[in-house]
Each structure stands twice: as C-alpha cells, then as structure tokens.
Motif scaffolding. Structure first.
Motif, PDB file in Angstrom:
ATOM      1  N   THR A 179       0.399  -0.745  -0.359  1.00  0.00           N
ATOM      2  CA  THR A 179      -0.057  -0.365   0.078  1.00  0.00           C
ATOM      3  C   THR A 179       1.179   1.341  -0.072  1.00  0.00           C
ATOM      4  O   THR A 179       1.014   2.125  -0.945  1.00  0.00           O
ATOM      5  N   GLY A 192      -5.189   0.339   3.988  1.00  0.00           N
ATOM      6  CA  GLY A 192      -5.418   1.859   3.228  1.00  0.00           C
ATOM      7  C   GLY A 192      -3.831   2.185   3.790  1.00  0.00           C
ATOM      8  O   GLY A 192      -3.506   1.960   4.509  1.00  0.00           O
ATOM      9  N   VAL A 193      -3.414   3.821   3.481  1.00  0.00           N
ATOM     10  CA  VAL A 193      -2.632   4.081   3.363  1.00  0.00           C
ATOM     11  C   VAL A 193      -2.534   4.773   4.845  1.00  0.00           C
ATOM     12  O   VAL A 193      -0.905   4.407   5.796  1.00  0.00           O
TER      13      VAL A 193
END
Length: 451
Positions: A84, A230-231
């Motif tokens: 990611t 997610g980031v």
C-alpha cells in the motif's frame, strides 16, 4: 610479520565474503588462523575464549532487536501494508522518484531513532515493493537503504539520536548537535550525490532491458489483487515505532525516578529497550488491526523469527573476528602506525578514524577505539571539540562498510542478494561519497572556520 598476518586475514575476509562464502564459517577460521600465525595464543583458545564470548555477548545484547525487527518487517509485507505504501509513493511521486522515496523514508526512520538493523528489516518490504512497481532492479535496493540509514542520518545530521552520535559527547564535552553547519553540508553532499549515483545506475540498467529481477515466493508481499490496509492504517505501525521510541528514549527513560530505580539495581538503561518496546507495540497492533489481511499470522510470526537468525549470527561472527584481531599484540603496532602518520591534524583524525573502522568493520567499533586511544591526544591538538566530534564520526562512516561489515552482510541477507550483485553500489554511496564529504568538511572548516 604479525601485522602482515592481520592484513592477510582482513583481505581474506573481504575477498571471500565478496565471493559469497558464509561469514559464519569464514570469520572463526580466519580468527583462528590469525592467532595461529602470530603465536600470541593458541587458535583453540582464540575460538573458545575470545571469539565466542564476543559473539555471544553481541547476540545477548541485540537478539531482541533483531527478532522484533524481523517480525515487524514480515508483518508489514504479509499484510500488504508495504504494498500500500509503495503504491502511494509511486502514485504521488511517480516512478522517477522511487529511489529518492526509499532513501528519504529510510532516513526518516533512522533520524527518528530507530536502530539501523531494525530499519533494514522494516524498509526491505516497502523498498522491494516500490522498486518492483517502478521496474528498478532489486540489486540497487541495498544501496538505497544504506544511503538512507548508514550515511548522513548516522554520522552527519545534527541531533541524530543514533548511538554513534552520542559516543564523542563525553570525551569531547559536546552535544549531539555538534558542528551543525558542517554536519548539514556533509549530509547534503551524501544525500544528493548518493541519490544521483543510484539513479544513474538504474537508468543504465533499465535502458539495457533489466527489470526488477526474479521474485521468490518467500519474499512476495502479496499480489495486487490481495486485500490490503489503506494508506493511513499502513502508516500507523511506522508512526507508532517512531513516537513510542522517541517518548521512551527522551522522556520515560530519562525521568529521575526511572533512572534512580535502575541505579538501585546497579543496571544501566539499555538503549535498545525503547526500540524493542516500540516494535512490540507495533507488532501487537498489526496482529489485531490487520487480522483480516494476515491469513496465517502464526506462520508469519514464525517466519519472521527464523528470518532474524542468519543476520544476527552473521554479524556476531564478525564481532568475534574483530575481538580476536584486537586482542593480538600486533594490533598495538597497527594502532601506533596509524597514529604516527605525519599530516595536518584534522586529516590525521579522519584517516585514523576511518582506518580503525575499516579494520573492525564497524563505525561504532572504530569510533570507540579512536576515542579510547586518541581522544585526549586529539583534544590536545587545539581543534574545536565540535569539529572533532563531527569529523571523527564522518570518517568512521567511511571504510566501516568494507565487504566484511556486519551491517552490510545483514542487509544483503535480509534482501536475499549477494556481494557480487549489490556491493559495488553500496561501496560508492557508503564509502566513497561519505569520505569525500568528510574531507570536504575538513577543507571548508580549515579555509573558512565554519562550525
């Protein structure tokens, strides 16, 4: 003759390490050979009473850091968090800046106080994914990681909390912010020249049709179709390590109550404790928060644990070799010869520091020897203590990464690469450029008086 024996074993260690011979076997054999040929003490005594205690002591001190760092890196890769982050870097900075991104991310962790060995474990999965996505040959990844971790953030940047930067503070009466202008100058040179070198090498390789390289199942951090955090979530473990390590180092373990408690136990606070605790918290966080992305968490933890063994034993073997060499009577002659070089004082300081670091294969080992043997002599030269502080460290960060350097061996083991594949670029960014920076700093100080 005995000095020639030391040099012969040192050259042999570098040559065979470069040729891919295991240091686990090579280091004890050459240490025993050095003892045998010098007749200072029996070779079996060298193995059992010098080599093994030194190697075992290193493992005792650093095994928790190695295993925690290896598990941390493994979970970052297996969960998809590294993938990611690399995708985010490539998307926002583009493939053109993939190398700089890896260097700066590594530097951020190192300047944040994370151990160099831990940074290697943590950055490998992120760097591998970033290079793979950008199509940059994997063999250049160790150079990018060492540029961010083993150079300007270790020896040059004022205020770096790395242990090496604290070593001269007691004998020279300085702080970790010593010689800020000279330090920033050296750091800028290392970062800019090192990044330009790796980019040039990548362009040539890619123009010749070379891609990332073969990928083994063991190193894969997952496929693009696999679910991944997610980031923001992917960043949390790194931020946790950074913040917890900083707070424990600068607040908790410096509080009078805690210091007094350990003094009462007649124990010194261990500089690795904050990192171990920070990594432990980050690992627990990942096991809980990333459980939907970790399909076999027990296996990943096991694989990470096992993956820490070869790197730490390689490095410990190097430490054992260094202990035998420094115990030889001929080593006194080597030290005296280096100290007696007739050159201007600051250049003498630099050459002495980098030579000893090269012999030991360690910047901290070389710095420790320089400070113990010549610290008072250097102070009596009338050189500004802050300049002494910075020059000693900059020079120690030069020849310390010769092929037998334990940190280099550890990095290559983690990256699953050989000296033949990657060492040439490592040498440029961690030896040639840092030494150029060190001697440039000396010239600038002598001509301008800047500190």
């Amino acid at each position: 003759m005995d000095v020639a024996v030391i040099l012969l074993t040192l050259v042999g260690l570098m040559y065979f390490a470069y040729r891919g011979v295991s240091v686990l076997v090579l280091a004890p054999i050459l240490a025993m050979a050095a003892a045998l040929l010098t007749s200072d003490f029996p070779s079996l005594y060298a193995l059992s009473n010098v080599f093994m205690p030194a190697a075992a002591n290193y493992i005792k001190l650093y095994f928790p850091v190695f295993i925690a760092g290896a598990i941390f890196g493994k979970l970052m890769g297996a969960s998809g968090a590294a993938r990611t982050l690399s995708a985010f870097i490539i998307k926002n900075l583009g493939p053109r800046h993939a190398i700089l991104s890896v260097v700066l991310a590594t530097a951020l962790l190192t300047y944040g106080g994370v151990s160099l060995f831990v940074v290697v474990f943590a950055m490998y999965p992120i760097g591998a994914e970033t290079f793979r996505a950008a199509g940059i040959p994997k063999r250049l990844l160790p150079a990018a990681i060492t540029l961010g971790a083993f150079t300007f953030t270790m020896t040059a940047l004022p205020g770096t909390p790395q242990y090496l930067n604290t070593m001269p503070t007691i004998p020279f009466g300085t702080t970790i912010y010593a010689a800020p202008v000279l330090g920033l100058l050296a750091a800028t040179m290392m970062l800019v020249l090192g990044t330009l070198w790796i980019k040039m090498r990548a362009r040539k390789a890619m123009a010749a049709g070379e891609g990332y390289g073969e990928e083994s199942d063991a190193e894969s951090a997952g496929k693009e179709s696999d679910p991944a955090p997610g980031v923001i979530m992917a960043l949390v473990p790194i931020v946790l390590v950074f913040i917890i390590n900083f707070l424990l180092t600068n607040v908790y373990f410096k509080s009078p109550e805690v210091v007094d408690n350990y003094k009462a136990l007649e124990v010194n606070i261990n500089g690795t404790w904050p990192v171990i605790l920070a990594l432990g918290v980050a690992i627990v966080f990942m096991l809980a928060a990333f459980r939907q992305y970790l399909f076999e968490p027990n296996k990943q933890v096991f694989d990470g644990s096992v993956g820490s063994l070869l790197p730490i034993f390689n490095t410990a073997s190097e430490v054992g070799y260094g202990a035998v060499i420094t115990a030889l009577s001929a080593f006194v002659v080597v030290k005296a010869g280096i100290a007696a070089i007739d050159i201007p004082d600051l250049f003498k300081v630099a050459i002495t520091s980098t030579s000893l670091a090269g012999i030991i294969g360690s910047s901290s080992g070389g710095t420790g020897m320089v400070l113990a043997m010549l610290g008072n002599d250097f102070m009596s030269m009338g050189i500004n203590p802050e300049v002494l502080h910075r020059v000693v460290l900059l020079a120690a960060g030069g020849l310390d990464t010769l092929p037998h350097c334990g940190a280099v061996i550890t990095l290559l083991a983690v990256c699953r690469l050989t000296h033949r594949q990657s060492y040439g670029d490592i040498a440029v960014v961690t030896m040639a450029i840092p030494l150029l920076a060190a001697f440039t700093v000396i010239v600038v100080h002598l001509t301008t008086g800047l500190v």
